[in-house]
Enzyme design. Structure first.
Site, PDB file in Angstrom:
ATOM      1  N   HIS A 227      40.125  59.882  32.693  1.00 57.78           N
ATOM      2  CA  HIS A 227      38.847  60.002  33.403  1.00 57.78           C
ATOM      3  C   HIS A 227      38.918  61.269  34.239  1.00 57.78           C
ATOM      4  O   HIS A 227      39.887  61.490  34.961  1.00 57.78           O
ATOM      5  CB  HIS A 227      38.661  58.734  34.249  1.00 57.78           C
ATOM      6  CG  HIS A 227      37.713  58.836  35.400  1.00 57.78           C
ATOM      7  ND1 HIS A 227      36.463  59.388  35.307  1.00 57.78           N
ATOM      8  CD2 HIS A 227      37.836  58.419  36.689  1.00 57.78           C
ATOM      9  CE1 HIS A 227      35.866  59.309  36.484  1.00 57.78           C
ATOM     10  NE2 HIS A 227      36.674  58.750  37.340  1.00 57.78           N
ATOM     11  N   TYR A 261      29.775  60.951  39.840  1.00 63.30           N
ATOM     12  CA  TYR A 261      29.810  60.567  41.251  1.00 63.30           C
ATOM     13  C   TYR A 261      30.455  61.691  42.067  1.00 63.30           C
ATOM     14  O   TYR A 261      31.171  62.537  41.512  1.00 63.30           O
ATOM     15  CB  TYR A 261      30.535  59.227  41.463  1.00 63.30           C
ATOM     16  CG  TYR A 261      31.996  59.195  41.076  1.00 63.30           C
ATOM     17  CD1 TYR A 261      32.983  59.610  41.982  1.00 63.30           C
ATOM     18  CD2 TYR A 261      32.398  58.743  39.823  1.00 63.30           C
ATOM     19  CE1 TYR A 261      34.329  59.564  41.640  1.00 63.30           C
ATOM     20  CE2 TYR A 261      33.741  58.696  39.484  1.00 63.30           C
ATOM     21  CZ  TYR A 261      34.705  59.115  40.388  1.00 63.30           C
ATOM     22  OH  TYR A 261      36.034  59.074  40.052  1.00 63.30           O
ATOM     23  N   ASP A 554      33.617  21.789  33.861  1.00 64.98           N
ATOM     24  CA  ASP A 554      33.038  20.494  33.487  1.00 64.98           C
ATOM     25  C   ASP A 554      33.142  20.389  31.979  1.00 64.98           C
ATOM     26  O   ASP A 554      32.802  21.317  31.258  1.00 64.98           O
ATOM     27  CB  ASP A 554      31.596  20.335  33.987  1.00 64.98           C
ATOM     28  CG  ASP A 554      30.610  21.296  33.346  1.00 64.98           C
ATOM     29  OD1 ASP A 554      31.037  22.395  32.909  1.00 64.98           O
ATOM     30  OD2 ASP A 554      29.410  20.975  33.285  1.00 64.98           O
TER      31      ASP A 554
HETATM   32  P1  FAD Z   1      48.786  51.674  40.034  1.00 67.03           P
HETATM   33  O1  FAD Z   1      48.415  52.382  41.253  1.00 67.03           O
HETATM   34  O2  FAD Z   1      48.811  52.467  38.777  1.00 67.03           O
HETATM   35  O3  FAD Z   1      50.188  51.039  40.302  1.00 67.03           O
HETATM   36  C1  FAD Z   1      51.009  50.528  39.279  1.00 67.03           C
HETATM   37  C2  FAD Z   1      52.421  50.868  39.610  1.00 67.03           C
HETATM   38  O4  FAD Z   1      53.308  50.218  38.710  1.00 67.03           O
HETATM   39  C3  FAD Z   1      52.697  52.338  39.490  1.00 67.03           C
HETATM   40  O5  FAD Z   1      53.071  52.842  40.725  1.00 67.03           O
HETATM   41  C4  FAD Z   1      53.780  52.418  38.441  1.00 67.03           C
HETATM   42  O6  FAD Z   1      54.706  53.436  38.707  1.00 67.03           O
HETATM   43  C5  FAD Z   1      54.402  51.045  38.502  1.00 67.03           C
HETATM   44  N1  FAD Z   1      55.048  50.655  37.253  1.00 67.03           N
HETATM   45  C6  FAD Z   1      54.489  50.627  36.013  1.00 67.03           C
HETATM   46  N2  FAD Z   1      55.395  50.225  35.111  1.00 67.03           N
HETATM   47  C7  FAD Z   1      56.531  49.978  35.772  1.00 67.03           C
HETATM   48  C8  FAD Z   1      57.821  49.530  35.377  1.00 67.03           C
HETATM   49  N3  FAD Z   1      58.115  49.258  34.091  1.00 67.03           N
HETATM   50  N4  FAD Z   1      58.762  49.382  36.328  1.00 67.03           N
HETATM   51  C9  FAD Z   1      58.500  49.651  37.631  1.00 67.03           C
HETATM   52  N5  FAD Z   1      57.292  50.086  38.054  1.00 67.03           N
HETATM   53  C10 FAD Z   1      56.326  50.242  37.136  1.00 67.03           C
HETATM   54  N6  FAD Z   1      39.043  53.143  41.902  1.00 67.03           N
HETATM   55  C11 FAD Z   1      38.155  52.945  42.889  1.00 67.03           C
HETATM   56  O7  FAD Z   1      37.995  51.825  43.351  1.00 67.03           O
HETATM   57  N7  FAD Z   1      37.412  53.962  43.395  1.00 67.03           N
HETATM   58  C12 FAD Z   1      37.529  55.212  42.913  1.00 67.03           C
HETATM   59  O8  FAD Z   1      36.856  56.121  43.376  1.00 67.03           O
HETATM   60  C13 FAD Z   1      38.430  55.447  41.858  1.00 67.03           C
HETATM   61  N8  FAD Z   1      38.529  56.673  41.319  1.00 67.03           N
HETATM   62  C14 FAD Z   1      39.420  56.903  40.327  1.00 67.03           C
HETATM   63  C15 FAD Z   1      39.519  58.182  39.822  1.00 67.03           C
HETATM   64  C16 FAD Z   1      40.425  58.466  38.832  1.00 67.03           C
HETATM   65  C17 FAD Z   1      40.523  59.865  38.304  1.00 67.03           C
HETATM   66  C18 FAD Z   1      41.215  57.408  38.310  1.00 67.03           C
HETATM   67  C19 FAD Z   1      42.194  57.680  37.221  1.00 67.03           C
HETATM   68  C20 FAD Z   1      41.103  56.129  38.810  1.00 67.03           C
HETATM   69  C21 FAD Z   1      40.206  55.861  39.818  1.00 67.03           C
HETATM   70  N9  FAD Z   1      40.052  54.581  40.333  1.00 67.03           N
HETATM   71  C22 FAD Z   1      39.185  54.372  41.370  1.00 67.03           C
HETATM   72  C23 FAD Z   1      40.812  53.446  39.789  1.00 67.03           C
HETATM   73  C24 FAD Z   1      42.001  53.139  40.670  1.00 67.03           C
HETATM   74  O9  FAD Z   1      42.708  54.301  40.942  1.00 67.03           O
HETATM   75  C25 FAD Z   1      42.929  52.140  40.009  1.00 67.03           C
HETATM   76  O10 FAD Z   1      42.177  51.121  39.418  1.00 67.03           O
HETATM   77  C26 FAD Z   1      43.888  51.510  41.009  1.00 67.03           C
HETATM   78  O11 FAD Z   1      44.542  52.509  41.734  1.00 67.03           O
HETATM   79  C27 FAD Z   1      44.909  50.647  40.313  1.00 67.03           C
HETATM   80  O12 FAD Z   1      45.859  50.194  41.236  1.00 67.03           O
HETATM   81  P2  FAD Z   1      47.135  49.410  40.739  1.00 67.03           P
HETATM   82  O13 FAD Z   1      47.946  49.077  41.926  1.00 67.03           O
HETATM   83  O14 FAD Z   1      46.702  48.310  39.861  1.00 67.03           O
HETATM   84  O15 FAD Z   1      47.877  50.416  39.743  1.00 67.03           O
HETATM   85  N1  THG Z   2      28.686  19.496  24.557  1.00 64.97           N
HETATM   86  C1  THG Z   2      29.972  19.118  24.524  1.00 64.97           C
HETATM   87  N2  THG Z   2      30.854  19.571  25.425  1.00 64.97           N
HETATM   88  C2  THG Z   2      30.463  20.429  26.401  1.00 64.97           C
HETATM   89  C3  THG Z   2      29.123  20.830  26.496  1.00 64.97           C
HETATM   90  C4  THG Z   2      28.228  20.354  25.530  1.00 64.97           C
HETATM   91  N3  THG Z   2      31.360  20.902  27.275  1.00 64.97           N
HETATM   92  C5  THG Z   2      31.033  22.016  28.118  1.00 64.97           C
HETATM   93  C6  THG Z   2      29.624  21.912  28.632  1.00 64.97           C
HETATM   94  N4  THG Z   2      28.716  21.666  27.521  1.00 64.97           N
HETATM   95  C7  THG Z   2      29.582  20.774  29.609  1.00 64.97           C
HETATM   96  N5  THG Z   2      28.280  20.610  30.212  1.00 64.97           N
HETATM   97  C8  THG Z   2      27.549  19.471  30.083  1.00 64.97           C
HETATM   98  C9  THG Z   2      26.586  19.232  31.039  1.00 64.97           C
HETATM   99  C10 THG Z   2      25.874  18.054  31.028  1.00 64.97           C
HETATM  100  C11 THG Z   2      26.095  17.122  30.033  1.00 64.97           C
HETATM  101  C12 THG Z   2      27.002  17.380  29.034  1.00 64.97           C
HETATM  102  C13 THG Z   2      27.745  18.566  29.057  1.00 64.97           C
HETATM  103  C14 THG Z   2      25.396  15.797  30.054  1.00 64.97           C
HETATM  104  N6  THG Z   2      25.193  15.237  31.241  1.00 64.97           N
HETATM  105  C15 THG Z   2      24.714  13.919  31.430  1.00 64.97           C
HETATM  106  C16 THG Z   2      23.849  13.863  32.688  1.00 64.97           C
HETATM  107  O1  THG Z   2      24.105  14.670  33.603  1.00 64.97           O
HETATM  108  O2  THG Z   2      22.969  13.069  32.760  1.00 64.97           O
HETATM  109  C17 THG Z   2      25.932  13.033  31.604  1.00 64.97           C
HETATM  110  C18 THG Z   2      25.628  11.619  31.761  1.00 64.97           C
HETATM  111  C19 THG Z   2      26.870  10.772  31.869  1.00 64.97           C
HETATM  112  O3  THG Z   2      27.896  11.236  32.463  1.00 64.97           O
HETATM  113  O4  THG Z   2      26.849   9.658  31.383  1.00 64.97           O
HETATM  114  O5  THG Z   2      25.097  15.256  29.037  1.00 64.97           O
HETATM  115  O6  THG Z   2      27.030  20.706  25.510  1.00 64.97           O
HETATM  116  N7  THG Z   2      30.391  18.326  23.565  1.00 64.97           N
END
Ligand code: FAD
Ligand code: THG
Length: 859
Positions: A227, A261, A554
């Site tokens: 980037h 940005y 659920d």
């Molecule tokens: P990192 O900072 O990469 O840390 C990971 C660490 O793990 C490193 O220090 C590395 O050395 C260590 N490591 C890896 N493998 C090993 C290993 N095998 N053994 C020991 N150590 C290891 N984010 C924002 O929110 N705002 C911004 O403006 C922004 N701008 C960005 C601009 C650029 C150009 C880039 C590239 C990124 C930007 N980001 C920004 C993203 C942001 O920088 C990252 O998402 C964030 O820093 C990630 O943090 P981290 O701690 O997960 O990873």
């Molecule tokens: N079908 C099946 N599994 C599921 C869903 C589905 N799992 C994930 C998600 N959908 C779960 N969500 C619901 C929400 C409501 C109901 C069923 C699944 C439902 N509710 C009745 C009620 O609120 O009146 C239960 C009555 C009772 O408990 O007796 O039917 O779509 N297989």
């Protein structure tokens, strides 16, 4: 005193790893070692060069809160200079197109929904805040005064100092080369010749994550991408304005219409670009550096600048900020960071290996917030903030192959600043997972959207032929252009036919698995809020809770035989958590073993629902499907047109009928068998195929919740309106039970059913909701969001609540919106929903709106 907390080894000392060590220490877990390959002062990962822009706008409540926590924490981390690690310069997003201008209102809505101050401002105000802007190009802006610049490197060093003082050990210049596992659990981290014992290993290795995952056989679905970031030479109007070298006063600036940005950087402007081609990085060929080689400018996460990718970007920068024409690009680099198939972070425990956690693909913006949540997850077994949207285990196996991760992550990079409609499907890959009905659906003109890789019909063009039969009262008024996207008036026909005749729905994408073995019942009994020790044939709608009584899913559970339970779940996260629990139970007591087998891809399901469902099915099955033959919430094996089918009597759309399951090979035939009833029977039942748009509307009319949007682990069952699913008759213990009563008593919010007062108003989800002055607070109107309803809004900053799901309710002739709101509201109270900057009047309504007596379902 010996340290009693488990031995945690964190890999990586970037913003995430360092903050995780600190957050664990704050929870009393100080027996922690952080291993970092680079030198601790400049480890050389993404954090070491991050320009630090923190824009908090996000459609997710959790992500918004993580950003707020990062801001708060960095602000509180003061260095020897007495100053914190955050520059609160504010955030400004400008619009240069009408579409963007409208979208800024939607984004402001997200902020307000989750309690963050945001203002839609006009072009003059934008220019006042960022004087370099070409005022005439700008149509308006979104100002988030609390946003600003993270001093990520400084804050990370301070947090390291603090963790050290609490007893955490940091070992730099040490590269982790392997992870040892024993009996399915991590036991040590290997660094060359060193073996470092560990009870828990957390990979905070940023874009190196996939390499660490390989060491334990866990796929980490992220793609490292380059980037571009560049600095101008000195800008005349900035000379002497800001502190050197990197001070800033003007807000951080987003120009999303051109994928750019900006931030002030002392006397220069720093420019970040997402406008260039995606630049995937191959970790196997990435150059490695010895710790001695790493400097502020030379580090493994920094690739050489490619000026040819910055040509149009530089022109666009000078257009928006004309003064830049007096400057040049002084320096730039292509920094490496992580992208994922859905753009979200990867957080949680591995499905395969106990004690192996990851916190990767995390922006600086969310760094401290996610670190806190992961510390809670590790130390308490659950996080106070919902993590389901960023759970490592959310992706289906088909969505974690290198090819899929590469293609979708690159696409997300390209689209990062695009205006994306909440229903907009990915462009590619499509047609990845097809239900056996796909061919028949295409023949009916299905309009498909994509979910978890599945193609799922949203409506069928074939049903347009019925539009002229649609009774007047079922017709919905035209919608505004935004709400009209991915919508068809045909959904009204499909809803009408389901409520008055009968329709078939493709339910194949519903995640399901089989829990099998002598311990299956006991396993599920301990995890759910209802009894699982029932006779075969029973089906339950039940909840999975965490230890604190928060809802983690659920599900439905059907008992097929004594040792075989079919779970209808919400996502792969349920599969991962129940698989892990089964493994533990089997290991603890081999006589109570249970296995979990995913059955979604090998089976298929049609929901046949509507008042005429029984007539239709009796044409093709001799089995007794009367109320005596199969009661509501019961299951049995039947034969349908010669096909063996598991019939489950339940309906998410709230009508009489069954979910009909068979193996995938027989699916095509199953569809035809049902469909042919249309033609062969002496009577025309008016059977149609119906899609997801109608489905979603019908389920909201019935008040059925959808996990992840309507409720999460942040909610206990009572406040979510799911108290009925916690069976009072269940005297045995289950996870979360002990916490339920206190938690329910402490709740102040409730999932509330609203209907919109005007028929033409439609909302889509995540919109802020405001109470009226009569129900709370004092009026404080703001330009652009003034009440359009004649009522007086109670406040205009953070909202009183937010919409979870919404749909037009065809059988009641107005829109339905569920929202989290104070539990002091009563039926009949008026509220306002802010939609694209307009206030829409709505009313708290008794639920369920449709068939509260359940006569439809139980008949
Ligand atoms: P990192 O900072 O990469 O840390 C990971 C660490 O793990 C490193 O220090 C590395 O050395 C260590 N490591 C890896 N493998 C090993 C290993 N095998 N053994 C020991 N150590 C290891 N984010 C924002 O929110 N705002 C911004 O403006 C922004 N701008 C960005 C601009 C650029 C150009 C880039 C590239 C990124 C930007 N980001 C920004 C993203 C942001 O920088 C990252 O998402 C964030 O820093 C990630 O943090 P981290 O701690 O997960 O990873
Ligand atoms: N079908 C099946 N599994 C599921 C869903 C589905 N799992 C994930 C998600 N959908 C779960 N969500 C619901 C929400 C409501 C109901 C069923 C699944 C439902 N509710 C009745 C009620 O609120 O009146 C239960 C009555 C009772 O408990 O007796 O039917 O779509 N297989």
């Amino acid at each position: 005193m010996p340290n009693a907390s488990p031995r945690v080894v964190i890999i990586g000392a970037g913003i995430v790893g360092a903050n995780l060590a600190d957050e664990l220490a704050q929870l009393g877990w100080t027996n922690t070692l952080v291993v970092e390959q680079g030198p601790l002062v400049i480890p050389g990962g993404s954090t070491s060069h991050a320009p630090g822009l923190v824009f908090s706008s996000n459609p997710s409540k959790s992500m918004t809160e993580f950003a707020q926590y990062t801001i708060e924490k960095l602000t509180s981390l003061t260095g020897p200079d007495g100053r914190g690690s955050f520059l609160p310069v504010g955030g400004l997003e400008v619009a240069t197109t009408e579409e963007r201008l409208q979208d800024l209102h939607r984004r402001a809505g997200w902020n307000r929904s989750y309690g963050v101050e945001a203002h839609a401002i006009d072009a003059d105000e934008c220019a006042k805040l960022f004087p370099m802007l070409d005022r005439d190009m700008v149509l308006g802006g979104l100002l988030t005064p609390g946003d600003g610049l993270a001093l990520a490197a400084k804050g990370t060093q301070l947090v390291i100092d603090r963790a050290r003082a609490a007893g955490v050990e940091f070992r730099d210049r040490t590269t982790v080369t392997d992870i040892e596992t024993t009996g399915g659990r991590v036991s040590a981290v290997i660094a060359g010749e060193d073996r470092i014992p560990a009870d828990i290993v957390v990979s905070c290795a940023g874009f190196w994550g996939p390499k660490i995952g390989e060491m334990v056989g866990t796929t980490i679905p992220l793609l490292p991408l380059g980037h571009q970031f560049a600095w101008t030479t000195e800008v005349p109007s900035l000379v002497g304005k800001n502190e050197l070298p990197a001070g800033a006063q003007a807000p951080i600036l987003r120009y999303q219409d051109k994928d750019l940005y900006f931030r002030e950087w002392g006397e220069r402007i720093g420019i970040g670009s997402y406008a260039h081609r995606p630049m995937p990085v191959d970790l196997d060929t990435l150059r490695t550096y010895s710790p001695e080689e790493i400097t502020e400018e030379v580090m493994p996460s920094s690739l050489d600048f490619t000026p040819e990718d910055f040509v149009r970007e530089w022109e666009a920068s000078q257009e928006l900020l004309p003064e830049l024409a007096q400057t040049q690009v002084q320096r730039g680099f292509n920094g490496i960071f992580s992208f994922t198939p859905d753009g979200g972070s990867l957080v949680g425990q591995s499905r395969e290996v106990d004690g192996f956690f990851v916190a990767e693909a995390v922006w600086v913006t969310h760094g401290a917030g996610i670190a806190k949540a992961v510390a809670e997850l590790i130390a308490l077994g659950r996080s106070n903030t919902d993590l389901s949207g960023i759970d490592l285990n959310r992706f289906e196996d088909a969505l974690t192959t290198p090819e899929y991760v590469s293609e979708t992550s690159q696409q997300n990079f390209v689209e990062i600043y695009d205006v994306i409609h909440p229903l907009q499907p990915r462009v590619s890959p499509r047609d990845l997972r097809l239900s056996p009905f796909n061919e028949q659906q295409k023949a009916l003109g299905a309009f498909f959207l994509e979910t978890n890789g599945w193609e799922r019909p949203h409506w069928y063009e074939a049903n347009a032929a019925l539009l002229n039969e649609l009774p007047e009262e079922w017709k919905a008024p035209p919608r505004d252009e935004w709400a009209d996207r991915f919508h068809s008036p045909i959904a009204a026909v499909e809803a009408w036919k389901t409520r008055t005749n009968v329709a078939m729905y493709d339910m194949t994408a519903l995640k399901r698995f089989e829990v099998k073995g002598p311990g299956a019942g006991e396993l599920l009994h301990g995890l759910t809020t209802s009894s699982m020790l029932r006779k075969p044939g029973a089906v339950s709608y039940t909840l999975l809770l965490d230890e604190a009584g928060g809802i983690t899913s659920d599900i439905t559970v059907a008992i097929l035989d004594e040792e075989t339970y079919q779970v209808g779940a919400n996502s792969n996260i349920d599969f991962a958590s129940i698989t892990r629990a089964a493994k533990h139970q089997s290991a603890a007591d081999p006589s109570k073993w249970a296995t979990v087998r995913e059955t979604t891809p090998g089976t298929c399901c049609i929901g046949l629902w509507g008042p005429l469902a029984r007539e239709v099915i009796s044409e093709v099955s001799d089995d007794d499907l009367s109320n005596d033959g199969l009661k509501y919430f019961r299951t049995k094996q039947i034969t349908l047109g010669g096909i063996p089918v598991t019939a489950m009597r339940l309906s998410y759309v709230g009508e009489l009928g069954w979910e009909l399951y068979t193996s995938a090979d027989l699916g095509h035939r199953l569809w035809d068998v049902l469909w042919d009833v249309l033609w062969e029977a002496g009577r025309d039942y008016g059977l149609i195929a119906a899609g997801r748009e109608a489905f979603n509307s019908l389920r909201l009319e019935k008040g059925f919740r959808s996990f992840g949007s309507d409720m999460t682990s942040e909610h206990e069952p009572m406040q979510a309106g799911l108290g009925f699913a916690v069976k009072a008759s269940k005297t045995d213990d289950f996870r979360g039970k002990a916490a339920l009563a206190d938690r329910a008593a402490a709740a102040t919010q409730k999932l509330t059913c609203l209907t919109l007062d005007r028929r033409e108003d439609v909302v889509l989800g995540s919109e802020p909701v405001y109470l009226m002055a009569s129900s709370a607070g004092t009026a404080d109107a703001e330009v652009g969001t003034a009440s359009a309803t004649g009522r007086t809004p109670a406040s205009t900053g953070g909202a009183d609540g937010y919409v979870t799901s919404a749909a037009y309710g065809y059988s009641i002739g107005k829109s339905i919106a569920y929202a989290w709101l104070p539990n002091t509201l009563s039926v009949g109270d008026g509220v306002e929903i802010e939609y694209l900057g307009r206030r829409l009047p709505a009313t708290v309504t008794a639920e369920p709106i449709f068939d509260p007596e359940m006569t439809r379902l139980k008949g």
